[in-house]
Design a protein around this motif. Structure first.
Motif, short mmCIF file in Angstrom:
data_model
loop_
_atom_site.label_atom_id
_atom_site.label_comp_id
_atom_site.label_asym_id
_atom_site.label_seq_id
_atom_site.Cartn_x
_atom_site.Cartn_y
_atom_site.Cartn_z
N SER A 258 38.24 -18.46 1.28
CA SER A 258 37.11 -18.80 2.17
C SER A 258 36.27 -17.60 2.57
O SER A 258 35.79 -17.51 3.70
N ILE A 259 36.10 -16.67 1.65
CA ILE A 259 35.26 -15.50 1.93
C ILE A 259 33.81 -15.86 1.66
O ILE A 259 33.44 -16.22 0.54
N GLN A 260 32.99 -15.77 2.69
CA GLN A 260 31.58 -16.16 2.59
C GLN A 260 30.63 -14.98 2.56
O GLN A 260 29.59 -15.03 1.92
N VAL A 261 30.98 -13.90 3.27
CA VAL A 261 30.08 -12.76 3.41
C VAL A 261 30.90 -11.47 3.33
O VAL A 261 31.99 -11.39 3.90
N GLY A 262 30.36 -10.47 2.62
CA GLY A 262 30.97 -9.15 2.62
C GLY A 262 31.86 -8.88 1.43
O GLY A 262 32.01 -9.70 0.53
N PRO A 263 32.49 -7.69 1.41
CA PRO A 263 33.27 -7.27 0.26
C PRO A 263 34.65 -7.93 0.21
O PRO A 263 35.21 -8.30 1.23
N ILE A 264 35.17 -8.06 -1.01
CA ILE A 264 36.53 -8.56 -1.25
C ILE A 264 37.22 -7.58 -2.18
O ILE A 264 36.70 -7.28 -3.27
N HIS A 265 38.37 -7.07 -1.75
CA HIS A 265 39.17 -6.16 -2.56
C HIS A 265 40.39 -6.93 -3.02
O HIS A 265 41.23 -7.33 -2.20
N MET A 266 40.52 -7.18 -4.33
CA MET A 266 41.58 -8.06 -4.84
C MET A 266 42.41 -7.36 -5.90
O MET A 266 41.87 -6.79 -6.85
N GLU A 267 43.72 -7.41 -5.71
CA GLU A 267 44.67 -6.84 -6.67
C GLU A 267 45.29 -7.98 -7.47
O GLU A 267 45.76 -8.96 -6.90
N ILE A 268 45.28 -7.84 -8.79
CA ILE A 268 45.66 -8.93 -9.68
C ILE A 268 46.58 -8.40 -10.79
O ILE A 268 46.31 -7.34 -11.36
N ILE A 269 47.64 -9.13 -11.07
CA ILE A 269 48.46 -8.87 -12.24
C ILE A 269 48.02 -9.81 -13.36
O ILE A 269 47.92 -11.02 -13.14
N TRP A 270 47.76 -9.26 -14.54
CA TRP A 270 47.45 -10.11 -15.68
C TRP A 270 48.76 -10.37 -16.41
O TRP A 270 49.17 -9.64 -17.31
N ALA A 271 49.45 -11.41 -15.98
CA ALA A 271 50.76 -11.75 -16.50
C ALA A 271 50.63 -12.47 -17.84
O ALA A 271 49.52 -12.80 -18.29
N GLU A 272 51.76 -12.71 -18.47
CA GLU A 272 51.75 -13.39 -19.77
C GLU A 272 51.08 -14.76 -19.67
O GLU A 272 50.39 -15.20 -20.60
N ALA A 273 51.26 -15.44 -18.54
CA ALA A 273 50.67 -16.77 -18.35
C ALA A 273 49.22 -16.71 -17.89
O ALA A 273 48.56 -17.75 -17.79
N GLY A 274 48.71 -15.53 -17.60
CA GLY A 274 47.34 -15.39 -17.14
C GLY A 274 47.27 -14.59 -15.85
O GLY A 274 48.29 -14.17 -15.28
N PRO A 275 46.07 -14.35 -15.32
CA PRO A 275 45.91 -13.57 -14.10
C PRO A 275 46.52 -14.28 -12.88
O PRO A 275 46.42 -15.50 -12.75
N VAL A 276 47.12 -13.49 -11.98
CA VAL A 276 47.64 -14.01 -10.72
C VAL A 276 47.42 -12.96 -9.64
O VAL A 276 47.70 -11.77 -9.84
N MET A 277 46.87 -13.37 -8.51
CA MET A 277 46.55 -12.45 -7.42
C MET A 277 47.81 -11.97 -6.70
O MET A 277 48.67 -12.77 -6.35
N ILE A 278 47.90 -10.66 -6.50
CA ILE A 278 48.97 -10.10 -5.67
C ILE A 278 48.58 -10.26 -4.21
O ILE A 278 49.31 -10.82 -3.40
N GLU A 279 47.42 -9.73 -3.86
CA GLU A 279 46.90 -9.87 -2.50
C GLU A 279 45.43 -9.50 -2.49
O GLU A 279 44.89 -8.98 -3.48
N ALA A 280 44.76 -9.75 -1.37
CA ALA A 280 43.33 -9.46 -1.25
C ALA A 280 43.00 -9.11 0.19
O ALA A 280 43.74 -9.46 1.12
N GLY A 281 41.88 -8.42 0.37
CA GLY A 281 41.42 -8.08 1.70
C GLY A 281 39.92 -8.23 1.81
O GLY A 281 39.19 -8.00 0.83
N GLY A 282 39.44 -8.58 2.97
CA GLY A 282 38.00 -8.74 3.20
C GLY A 282 37.38 -7.45 3.66
O GLY A 282 36.78 -7.38 4.74
#
Length: 405
Positions: A258-282
């Motif tokens: 539900s991020i509507q405005v501003g920056p998003i910093h997102m850490e993602i693992i590209w696993a064998e099954a596809g990308p999956v988010m570790i965590e994120a910050g606004g």
């Protein structure tokens, strides 16, 4: 004159005010609490602000009479108060109803699950009383991650092999103790370890539309008994076709948070099954990355974040291009020993390198270096930028010899 509030203008949040001031925007600092650690509060540059206030509810009477355009989150500690002020003052931004999705590591994984996006199964513990119950559900030989709900970076994160190590990690966890942000740990989560290369996607939300400002990839090496020693972070081209599955997922995940405005910093693992988010910050990418991005991308993360907060016209989805190659390289200490800073002659060689951007140590001369096993024990870093990717490899090897011995 436009006026903005910047909540906790620390870490990379301190980069906003000088640029806003140069654009004729009046900046006011709001410090969320008087209990912030010194290494945060010492970042405050009061000359960049017309006023500096410490938050208390009575301050609303003053703020309600200001012609405010935006409330900006300077760093992790600012998220809840930024969303609260945005809503109370009637300014476009992110609602406080969903603040947890941008700060609580359990809530953000649940949001992904609720939106049927790839997520990491997470078990929540709000007190040590559930340790035995949770450990009983784990596999004897599984690999797990134990992490605090509301810490930053890798603080308090433990990798555990099997249920016995998970139990030990939880028993030794900093329950109800202050973390590096000065906040009390609200609990811990246990997750299965997800293998794969680790990426960072930085986006900026323009009224719920997400512009990808940068994509980076970590290189990790196996050292000092740890599989998670970070060697470098390399910038990548957001327009690369091979990155589109990662970017598509990142945009869907940002919408789930539900991020509507501003920056998003997102850490993602590209696993064998596809990308999956570790965590994120606004908030902005931390460390020196935003300054490096200014030299590597057009338009860059910081300028896009300002445009998003001020409600300016959003760029095209594919507007960001990589104009140069960039890299952040991390130092690694293989033994505990007194740190000796480079000589003036060595620094002269460093500054003459064609890709050199700068360097930073997290310890002082004479300090004992910690043995590096993760980002939290990294003693320093340097950064590079150059039109040639090959030059980054040459310069990285060259500079390590002078900056870290």
């Amino acid at each position: 004159m436009q006026t903005v509030l910047i909540v906790d203008p620390f870490s990379t949040g301190k980069l906003y005010a000088p640029l806003l001031n140069a654009q004729g925007v009046r900046c006011i600092a709001i410090i969320s609490t008087r209990n912030l650690p010194d290494h945060f509060s010492s970042d405050l540059i009061e000359d960049n602000f017309q006023e500096v206030y410490y938050w208390e509810e009575a301050l609303l009477m003053t703020l309600e009479h200001l012609p405010l355009t935006a409330v900006i989150a300077g760093c992790e500690t600012a998220i809840y108060l930024t969303d609260y002020l945005t809503e109370i003052l009637g300014i476009p931004g992110n609602t406080r109803i969903t603040s947890d999705l941008r700060r609580n590591k359990f809530s953000m994984q649940q949001a992904l699950k609720d939106h049927q996006l790839a997520n990491i199964a997470s078990t929540l513990l709000s007190s040590p009383s559930r340790i035995a119950e949770v450990v009983a559900t784990l596999e004897d030989t599984g690999t797990y991650v134990v992490k605090p709900l509301n810490s930053a970076a890798t603080e308090g994160v433990v990798f555990a092999q099997g249920k016995a190590e998970v139990e030990t990690a939880l028993n030794n966890a900093a329950w109800q103790q202050k973390n590096d942000l000065g906040e009390t740990n609200l609990g811990f989560i246990v997750q299965p370890f997800v293998a794969g290369p680790e990426y960072v996607v930085d986006m900026v939300a323009f009224a719920g539309t997400y512009i990808v400002a940068s994509v980076c990839k970590y290189t990790k090496v196996h050292k000092n008994g740890s599989k998670f020693v970070y060697e470098s972070l390399d910038t990548l081209d957001p327009q690369s076709a091979e990155l589109q599955p990662l970017i598509d997922y990142a945009r869907q995940a940002a919408a789930a948070l539900s991020i509507q405005v501003g920056p998003i910093h997102m850490e993602i693992i590209w696993a064998e099954a596809g990308p999956v988010m570790i965590e994120a910050g606004g908030r902005l990418h931390g460390g020196i990355a935003p300054q490096l991005f200014q030299q590597v991308y057009q338009p860059d993360l910081l300028s896009l974040a300002i445009d998003g907060y001020l409600g300016r016209q959003k760029p095209q989805a594919d507007a960001v291009t990589q104009t140069r190659h960039g890299r952040i390289a991390f130092f690694c200490s293989d033994q505990s020993r007194p740190f000796v800073a480079p000589s003036p002659e060595a620094l002269a060689q460093v500054r003459a390198d064609p890709a050199y951007g700068g360097h930073r140590y997290f310890i002082r001369p004479g300090d004992t270096t910690p043995i590096t096993v993760d980002l939290a024990t990294c003693p320093g870093l340097f950064w590079l930028q150059h039109p040639s990717e090959q030059q980054l490899d040459i310069s990285a090897a060259h500079l390590r010899n002078y900056l870290w011995r």
